[in-house]
Design a protein around this motif. Structure first.
Motif, mmCIF file in Angstrom:
data_model
loop_
_atom_site.group_PDB
_atom_site.id
_atom_site.type_symbol
_atom_site.label_atom_id
_atom_site.label_comp_id
_atom_site.label_asym_id
_atom_site.label_seq_id
_atom_site.Cartn_x
_atom_site.Cartn_y
_atom_site.Cartn_z
ATOM 1 N N VAL A 481 32.811 106.969 8.066
ATOM 2 C CA VAL A 481 32.647 106.837 6.621
ATOM 3 C C VAL A 481 31.149 106.822 6.318
ATOM 4 C CG1 VAL A 481 32.991 104.338 6.835
ATOM 5 C CG2 VAL A 481 33.154 105.364 4.623
ATOM 6 N N PHE A 482 30.787 107.541 5.280
ATOM 7 C CA PHE A 482 29.359 107.567 4.923
ATOM 8 C C PHE A 482 29.197 107.398 3.420
ATOM 9 C CE2 PHE A 482 29.150 111.768 2.952
ATOM 10 C CZ PHE A 482 30.270 112.399 3.479
ATOM 11 N N SER A 483 28.049 106.833 3.051
ATOM 12 C CA SER A 483 27.743 106.778 1.614
ATOM 13 C C SER A 483 26.714 107.862 1.326
ATOM 14 C CB SER A 483 27.247 105.399 1.191
ATOM 15 O OG SER A 483 26.216 104.965 2.015
ATOM 16 N N GLU A 486 21.289 109.270 -2.491
ATOM 17 C CA GLU A 486 20.802 109.961 -3.701
ATOM 18 C C GLU A 486 19.306 109.721 -3.851
ATOM 19 O OE1 GLU A 486 22.608 111.798 -5.735
ATOM 20 O OE2 GLU A 486 24.695 111.220 -5.307
ATOM 21 N N PHE A 487 18.542 110.776 -3.950
ATOM 22 C CA PHE A 487 17.109 110.672 -4.245
ATOM 23 C C PHE A 487 16.935 110.976 -5.733
ATOM 24 C CE2 PHE A 487 17.251 111.701 0.216
ATOM 25 C CZ PHE A 487 16.261 110.920 0.777
ATOM 26 N N PRO A 488 16.470 110.006 -6.493
ATOM 27 C CA PRO A 488 16.333 110.260 -7.937
ATOM 28 C C PRO A 488 15.162 111.205 -8.216
ATOM 29 C CG PRO A 488 15.527 108.071 -7.368
ATOM 30 C CD PRO A 488 16.048 108.663 -6.102
ATOM 31 N N PRO A 489 15.134 111.793 -9.427
ATOM 32 C CA PRO A 489 13.978 112.623 -9.780
ATOM 33 C C PRO A 489 12.710 111.764 -9.769
ATOM 34 C CG PRO A 489 15.708 112.736 -11.461
ATOM 35 C CD PRO A 489 16.103 111.671 -10.524
HETATM 36 P P1 FAD Z 1 18.175 111.740 4.651
HETATM 37 O O1 FAD Z 1 17.968 113.012 3.952
HETATM 38 O O2 FAD Z 1 17.794 111.628 6.078
HETATM 39 O O3 FAD Z 1 17.440 110.601 3.820
HETATM 40 C C1 FAD Z 1 17.583 109.254 4.219
HETATM 41 C C2 FAD Z 1 16.206 108.640 4.184
HETATM 42 O O4 FAD Z 1 15.735 108.584 2.872
HETATM 43 C C3 FAD Z 1 16.205 107.226 4.691
HETATM 44 O O5 FAD Z 1 15.010 107.069 5.416
HETATM 45 C C4 FAD Z 1 16.197 106.379 3.454
HETATM 46 O O6 FAD Z 1 15.498 105.177 3.646
HETATM 47 C C5 FAD Z 1 15.479 107.264 2.469
HETATM 48 N N1 FAD Z 1 16.032 107.165 1.126
HETATM 49 C C6 FAD Z 1 17.311 107.011 0.773
HETATM 50 N N2 FAD Z 1 17.423 106.994 -0.570
HETATM 51 C C7 FAD Z 1 16.175 107.162 -1.040
HETATM 52 C C8 FAD Z 1 15.635 107.244 -2.343
HETATM 53 N N3 FAD Z 1 16.410 107.143 -3.424
HETATM 54 N N4 FAD Z 1 14.301 107.427 -2.477
HETATM 55 C C9 FAD Z 1 13.513 107.523 -1.390
HETATM 56 N N5 FAD Z 1 13.985 107.447 -0.131
HETATM 57 C C10 FAD Z 1 15.280 107.261 0.033
HETATM 58 N N6 FAD Z 1 25.364 105.807 7.637
HETATM 59 C C11 FAD Z 1 26.578 105.765 7.033
HETATM 60 O O7 FAD Z 1 26.700 106.051 5.843
HETATM 61 N N7 FAD Z 1 27.699 105.415 7.748
HETATM 62 C C12 FAD Z 1 27.637 105.071 9.061
HETATM 63 O O8 FAD Z 1 28.662 104.759 9.670
HETATM 64 C C13 FAD Z 1 26.358 105.103 9.700
HETATM 65 N N8 FAD Z 1 26.241 104.765 10.998
HETATM 66 C C14 FAD Z 1 25.031 104.783 11.577
HETATM 67 C C15 FAD Z 1 24.923 104.398 12.910
HETATM 68 C C16 FAD Z 1 23.702 104.375 13.525
HETATM 69 C C17 FAD Z 1 23.571 103.946 14.988
HETATM 70 C C18 FAD Z 1 22.548 104.753 12.788
HETATM 71 C C19 FAD Z 1 21.205 104.765 13.446
HETATM 72 C C20 FAD Z 1 22.645 105.149 11.480
HETATM 73 C C21 FAD Z 1 23.895 105.157 10.851
HETATM 74 N N9 FAD Z 1 24.013 105.562 9.536
HETATM 75 C C22 FAD Z 1 25.237 105.503 8.933
HETATM 76 C C23 FAD Z 1 22.892 106.162 8.769
HETATM 77 C C24 FAD Z 1 22.992 107.729 8.892
HETATM 78 O O9 FAD Z 1 22.689 108.117 10.216
HETATM 79 C C25 FAD Z 1 22.017 108.493 7.969
HETATM 80 O O10 FAD Z 1 20.729 107.980 8.121
HETATM 81 C C26 FAD Z 1 22.405 108.416 6.519
HETATM 82 O O11 FAD Z 1 23.720 108.908 6.342
HETATM 83 C C27 FAD Z 1 21.461 109.247 5.641
HETATM 84 O O12 FAD Z 1 21.412 110.579 6.115
HETATM 85 P P2 FAD Z 1 20.962 111.779 5.189
HETATM 86 O O13 FAD Z 1 20.588 112.921 6.077
HETATM 87 O O14 FAD Z 1 21.945 112.050 4.137
HETATM 88 O O15 FAD Z 1 19.669 111.227 4.473
#
Ligand code: FAD
Ligand code: NAP
Length: 712
Positions: A481-483, A486-489
């Motif tokens: 499951v993942f959330s 969202e990166f706002p403008p």
């Molecule tokens: P990315 O594009 O990589 O962006 C995320 C980054 O942006 C993060 O550094 C965050 O701090 C930053 N960020 C987020 N929102 C904003 C914002 N509005 N403004 C500026 N910066 C922001 N995630 C889950 O949802 N479910 C899980 O079960 C899960 N398990 C995990 C298990 C482990 C061992 C680890 C290490 C991580 C886990 N995660 C989990 C986190 C997951 O791996 C990802 O990091 C997450 O889903 C975000 O990935 P993304 O590529 O969509 O985001």
């Protein structure tokens, strides 16, 4: 003529995402300018250095990852240095300086650097320069820049001291004790972000030869005409691309220009990436998505999605609840195309990329990045190899400035990477997570060569997710499951965007997504497939002995592994009705009862079946007034407030009944606050002081009864 032999220094780094490595490389490059010969190695290149016999000053640059873990390439080194068999004079001959990188948003700040430092001290090594602890949470450069500035003076002092000690020893035939070596660090500041060093004004200086390795005096007292004659109608607020006084009037110290080191050419010809997916490796599996369910509804919540993977045909994906696995996602096609267009390379996207080291590069230890495979196309490289969303580092901005025609835009890029522009860099680049594409949009006159993208962009990393199922309950299935992030403008990003992997997964499963309250219909679209590989986490597992009581804390998607634990327990209870099962507690938290209470039915089902004894759920935004909190008598808001309410029982389970505590989810705030609450609970239940409480908690951690799987 006698041949001049330059004094040597050894520079060693342990780096996860390349920051420590690039600092170490910078030191190695600058050494020559200081009349020194630097030998640069990664800590895992054991054949390239030998600390057991090292007589020259050694400079360590090490980062920390995850929950205080060493970076992968420093793991063996840390294991080796921690060996109990070493005697207290093992490294008596060694003179070292250490720069630790970390992030105070996570627990165990700079733990890897601190561990190496502690062991070097315990084993008799002599520190010739105050250790720097740099915090990515507030900006590494706050500590890194002054630390680097002072390093050369300290190295030279150490070399002089070591040489004079040697000649003294040789002349007198005596052995001198360590205490007779004046401690250079006494004259230096202890450099931590918590106590910012009182910087010498020389730092903002004028191109003298002894200035910082990373700081070149660039004096631009007169801002370019574009800035002076700015349209008065234009807002005077700073933005990503707009500079305002006082910064726009200041002289700047910018990092020295990173020397180019790659020769990149694009050639027509066959490439072997017709199998368009991440590079094949033995552990990678391309598995079908068999189901996708939206677990949330309504506004003001993060969208959470459950994905079920059909892993029947993949024995490599035999997982246990608590394990996590990597999802390999590509960069967004539209962004790749936009970047190709912006660089004028659209027509060459299927060309073969040839990358080699630039002859005569000045970069020390230059290597073609190991994650760039042979025989790939430009399109493949940008889609699967480089993290094109990564936030550009200051060195990258510095390199981009060199390729920016418009003087106003060039000046702004220089500002953003300068010492004086640190606050603007943090605000407009780092905290806004601006990507290179967004940056190029904001600086239209910047036309960099393609090679600097490979030189500066990190490897596209897979994203880990926790398994949210048990194979006993769901044979052949792997749920997670993942959330959706969202990166706002913001300034430089007119339209918000989703996280890379979560946005990609969201789009991928959209055609089969089942929404709350809607019946699951027969899906006629072909099952999308994703590339995954298992990363077993042997410590975050259900205890083998089912009689051990469990306390699980997992707000939001942090509940994922506990769904797996509880499914497994439920099955085991059915199989062995006479077995003893310890008490189970689950602390869950979300914003609203009727919008993001993930797995509500399943959790209530576990309670009804007796698998879960205590389900404690809190809602952080339901009918809540801003000022309400647990102290003012309102309902518990966060999981830690609920823990406090059951303090006596939880502490009893942990300290009297050998129970296990698991925490999963957000590392930046939740896990830290839960840890603080546990300290308070121990203090009040045992009438203990801070030190005693810390020891108790550390004891639980050592016994692997306080386990965390956390990330930000
Ligand atoms: P990315 O594009 O990589 O962006 C995320 C980054 O942006 C993060 O550094 C965050 O701090 C930053 N960020 C987020 N929102 C904003 C914002 N509005 N403004 C500026 N910066 C922001 N995630 C889950 O949802 N479910 C899980 O079960 C899960 N398990 C995990 C298990 C482990 C061992 C680890 C290490 C991580 C886990 N995660 C989990 C986190 C997951 O791996 C990802 O990091 C997450 O889903 C975000 O990935 P993304 O590529 O969509 O985001
Ligand atoms: P979320 O929706 O952001 O938060 C869940 C609940 O926690 C909300 O009610 C929120 O309240 C509350 N909360 C906010 N600050 C808190 C604090 N300091 N202490 C306690 N509770 C707090 O959660 P999420 O996005 O699903 O997951 C959180 C993070 O965990 C994500 O970044 C995800 O990637 C990561 N994750 C990691 C793992 C792992 O490492 N194994 C597994 C799953 C998820 P308010 O919003 O009202 O403040």
């Amino acid at each position: 003529m006698p041949i001049e032999v330059k004094p040597r220094i050894v520079v060693l780094y342990g780096s996860q995402k390349g920051q420590a490595q690039s600092i170490a490389e910078g030191i190695a490059e600058e050494a020559e300018g200081h009349g020194l010969l630097a030998e640069l190695s990664c800590l895992d290149q054991k054949d390239k250095y030998n600390l057991e016999k090292e007589k020259s000053p050694v400079v360590f640059i090490v980062s920390t990852t995850g929950d205080g873990e060493p970076p992968d390439n420093a793991l063996q080194f840390v294991k080796q240095i921690k060996k109990k068999a070493h005697t207290s004079d093992h490294y008596k001959h060694l003179h070292y300086a250490l720069l630790a990188l970390g992030d105070t948003n996570y627990e165990n700040f700079c733990n890897c650097g601190k561990t190496i430092e502690r062991r070097l001290q315990e084993l008799g090594a002599q520190k010739f320069y105050a250790t720097g602890y740099a915090d990515d949470g507030t900006g590494l450069e706050v500590v890194v820049d002054p630390w680097l500035e002072g390093l050369w003076k300290a190295v030279k002092a150490a070399l002089t001291k070591m040489a004079s000690d040697r000649s003294f020893k040789e002349d007198s035939g005596q052995t001198i004790s360590d205490s007779s070596i004046p401690d250079v660090q006494l004259n230096l500041l202890s450099l931590t972000n918590h106590q910012p060093p009182d910087l010498d004004p020389k730092f903002a200086s004028t191109g003298s030869h002894v200035s910082s390795p990373f700081v070149e005096g660039v004096i631009l007292t007169t801002p370019p005409a574009e800035i002076q004659n700015a349209d008065p109608g234009i807002s005077n607020a700073p933005s990503l691309s707009q500079s305002v006084p006082p910064l726009s009037d200041l002289s700047l110290n910018v990092p020295s220009l990173p020397p180019p080191f790659l020769d990149v050419s694009l050639q027509e010809g066959d490439t072997v990436d017709e199998l368009f997916g991440p590079l094949n490796s033995e552990t990678l599996n391309e598995v079908p998505v068999s189901r996708a369910v939206c677990l949330t509804t309504g506004e003001s919540v993060k969208t959470a999605i459950l994905i079920e993977l059909d892993v029947t045909a993949y024995p490599m994906l035999t997982y246990q609840p608590g394990d996590s696995f990597d999802v390999f996602c590509p960069n967004r096609g539209s962004e790749v195309n936009q970047l190709l267009r912006r660089l004028g390379l659209e027509d060459q996207k299927n060309h073969h990329v040839q990358v080699s080291l630039l002859e005569n590069t000045k970069k020390k230890g230059a290597q073609v990045p190991s994650f760039i495979p042979q025989n790939i196309s430009l399109l493949y490289l940008l889609t699967w190899c480089l993290e094109i969303r990564s936030v550009p580092k200051k060195a990258f901005l510095r390199a981009l400035a060199e390729h920016t025609a418009d003087s106003g835009q060039r000046r702004r890029l220089q500002e953003l990477c300068s010492k004086q522009g640190s606050a603007d860099y943090n605000r407009f680049v780092r905290e806004s997570s601006v990507s290179i594409l967004e940056l190029l949009d904001a600086f239209p006159s910047c036309s960099p060569p393609f090679s600097i993208f490979i030189e500066h962009l990190p490897k596209l990393q897979p994203r880990p997710y926790s398994a949210a199922s048990s194979r006993l309950q769901h044979p052949g299935k792997l749920n997670f499951v993942f959330s959706v992030v969202e990166f706002p403008p913001c300034s430089g990003r007119p339209v918000g965007r989703r996280g890379l992997c979560t946005g990609w997964l969201f789009d991928l499963v959209a055609p089969l997504l089942v929404h709350p309250g809607k019946a699951e219909s027969q899906c006629h679209v072909a099952a999308p497939r994703i590339h995954v590989s298992l990363r077993p986490n042997c410590s975050f597992r259900h205890p083998p002995d089912t009689s051990v009581p469990l306390v699980m804390v997992g707000p939001g998607t942090g509940v994922a592994p506990f769904i797996g634990f509880l499914q497994q327990r439920e099955k085991e209870r059915q199989r062995n009705p006479d077995a003893v099962f310890g008490e189970t507690w689950l602390f869950f938290g979300c914003r609203y009862r009727d919008r993001d209470y993930l797995f509500r039915e399943a959790l209530e089902g576990f309670v009804s079946s007796g698998t879960l004894d205590h389900l404690k759920v809190c809602f952080s935004r339901d009918n809540r007034r801003e000022e309400e909190d647990v102290v003012s008598g309102g309902p518990p808001r966060y999981v830690q407030h609920n823990l406090l309410l059951y303090s006596h029982k939880i502490i009893n389970i942990l300290l009297k009944h050998s129970g296990c505590l698991y925490v999963c989810g957000d590392a930046k705030n939740m896990a830290k606050d839960v840890n603080d609450t546990l300290m308070e609970m121990i203090k009040s239940e045992l009438q203990a002081d801070q030190l005693e409480a810390m020891k108790r908690l550390a004891g639980l951690r050592e016994e692997k009864r306080y386990l965390k799987d956390i990330w930000g």
